[in-house]
Design an enzyme around this catalytic site. Structure first.
Site, PDB file in Angstrom:
ATOM      1  N   ARG A 101      -2.173  -0.805   5.462  1.00  0.00           N
ATOM      2  CA  ARG A 101      -3.394  -1.340   4.873  1.00  0.00           C
ATOM      3  C   ARG A 101      -3.136  -2.721   4.279  1.00  0.00           C
ATOM      4  O   ARG A 101      -3.991  -3.601   4.308  1.00  0.00           O
ATOM      5  CB  ARG A 101      -3.907  -0.386   3.776  1.00  0.00           C
TER       6      ARG A 101
ATOM      7  N   CYS B  59       0.865  -1.186   0.000  1.00  0.00           N
ATOM      8  CA  CYS B  59       0.000   0.000   0.000  1.00  0.00           C
ATOM      9  C   CYS B  59       0.899   1.233   0.000  1.00  0.00           C
ATOM     10  O   CYS B  59       1.682   1.421  -0.918  1.00  0.00           O
ATOM     11  CB  CYS B  59      -0.979  -0.014   1.163  1.00  0.00           C
TER      12      CYS B  59
END
Lengths: 299, 152
Positions: A252, A247
């Site tokens: 994430r 990410c």
């Protein structure tokens, strides 16, 4: 000694059902010897506003990152940190947090780098606990410190570095950022600083599957058939695939790593924590723009 | 670009200097609780803004949804309004520091506030440098809005 797993039928279809606990299970098991509940949030002050009784706070940035180098803390610092939170090597650790457990999953991934065996997520995280009017206290928990062995981090199994990604072309890459970050759209105007990377776009051939797709409205993980539709039929992943997720800084994608590894049962999934803040500033690495993955670079 | 120097430091308006002093005299852990106090003190938006969210400017550099709006009154005094959800106490704390620290200052005083003020109040370790960028961005946007208001 670890605490018994949550037998909830909601989890039995998942590859590793013992990696999740429900809010019901946690309410029933709070205070059980051998269980430590950890809150890990994006917001560094949220724990102080109220937290699950007895839970301790571990901050992804000020606790888990090395204060000088861009890396995680080493074995001795990890031992000191978690020992001070009352966590032994055989403790069952349940992590929960804000933003659909985004940072909680990241903390779980770091615990896994140190080989902590029994670490689980509270399905639905802080939002579900709150929606069910679960109890909060504001006083900081002060557990008695315990000994935790110094175990060196193993970066080989679930962590990928830039060179690993370059050597990975031809195998699946999952970019879990938003479509705008993936395509390389930018909003640059005076006094609207762009931070983090010098170039925009994505690693060529990566499929864009925003991390939040794995989460239902109430903050819990989606059921297995829905996750299969997203990652197998949607992103084209197949059993035995060797997958790298990334990410912006690897938080994430730690969430997606959890979904692929523990819910869908893919083996050898790695999280590239250097992610776009490294790739988008590195010299002479291939970059694709637009909403399509783009061809596999010849390397 | 203005660089930090002892001179700019001494030129800091009293309100901001006091906030910095209050943070610096605390130990790292207690600084978080002072930031939480600020977060709890962030005033509600005046009704004219709650009815007009379009007037507010989103600070996209902050990880949480926070919006600010700057007013300059007829005496060239700056008023900063901000709103952020209760799930984002750090961001609320940043906004509250600026709202209280800039309250009652003139246009010129606000524009002279060093851009790196957020880095000097002892929170880079307790909160992390990464998160402090959110307050730096908020200050930059506030100053830009002040410049826009005085031209308009």
């Amino acid at each position: 000694m670890t605490v018994e797993v949550d037998p909830s039928p909601t989890f039995t279809a998942f590859a590793h059902p013992g990696r999740l606990v429900s809010t019901d299970w946690l309410r029933a098991n709070l205070g059980t010897p051998g269980l430590v509940v950890v809150e890990s949030d994006e917001d560094v002050l949220l724990y102080e506003t109220g937290h699950i009784p007895g839970s301790v706070k571990i901050d992804w940035h000020t606790d888990l990152n090395d204060p000088v180098e861009r890396d995680y803390i080493d074995g001795s610092r990890f031992a000191a940190l978690v020992g001070s939170k009352g966590i032994s090597r055989d403790t069952t650790v349940v992590i929960y947090g804000d933003k659909n457990n985004w940072w909680a999953a990241y903390a779980l991934w770091v615990f896994t780098l140190f080989g902590h065996e029994d670490v689980r997520l509270l399905d639905g995280g802080r939002a579900k606990w709150e929606a069910e009017e679960g109890e909060y206290v504001t006083a900081t928990s002060r557990p008695a410190a315990v000994d935790y062995p110094v175990v060196e981090r193993d970066d080989s199994a679930i962590r990928a570095f830039k060179d690993d990604v370059l050597a990975h072309f031809g195998k699946p890459l999952i970019d879990v950022r938003s479509p705008e970050e993936f395509s390389g759209e930018r909003t640059t105007a005076p006094a609207y600083p762009e931070e983090g990377s010098l170039r925009a776009g994505h690693i060529p051939s990566a499929q864009n599957v925003p991390w939040g797709k794995a989460v239902a409205e109430d903050g819990t993980f989606r059921a297995l058939p829905e996750l299969d539709a997203i990652y197998r039929s949607g992103a084209g992943l197949a059993d035995d695939d060797d997958v790298i997720a990334y990410c912006r800084i690897g938080e994430r994608s730690a969430h997606t790593w959890f979904v692929l590894t523990h819910l869908l049962g893919f083996e050898g999934v790695r999280n590239y924590d250097g992610s776009w803040t490294e790739w988008g500033s590195a010299v002479r690495v291939p970059i694709a723009t637009g909403s399509e993955p783009g061809p596999v670079p010849i390397h | 670009m203005e660089y930090w120097s002892p001179m700019t430091r001494s030129a800091l308006p009293e309100s901001l200097a006091q906030i910095r002093e209050d943070f610096l005299e605390l130990e790292q852990g207690d600084r978080l609780f002072l930031l939480l106090e600020f977060a709890n003190e962030l005033p509600e938006l005046p009704p004219r803004y709650t009815d007009h969210p379009d007037l507010l400017e989103r600070v996209v550099e902050c990880q949480s949804p926070v919006s600010i709006f700057v007013e300059v009154d007829e005496n060239r005094i700056v008023h900063l309004h901000a709103t952020a959800p209760k799930e984002a106490p750090t961001t609320r704390g940043f906004a509250s520091i600026l709202a209280q620290g800039l309250a009652g200052l003139t246009v010129d005083q606000v524009l002279e506030v060093p851009d790196d003020f957020p880095n000097t109040i002892g929170l880079t370790e307790a909160v992390s440098l990464l998160r402090i960028r959110g307050m730096t961005a908020m200050l930059a946007r506030a100053k830009r809005q002040v410049r826009e208001r005085i031209v308009a």
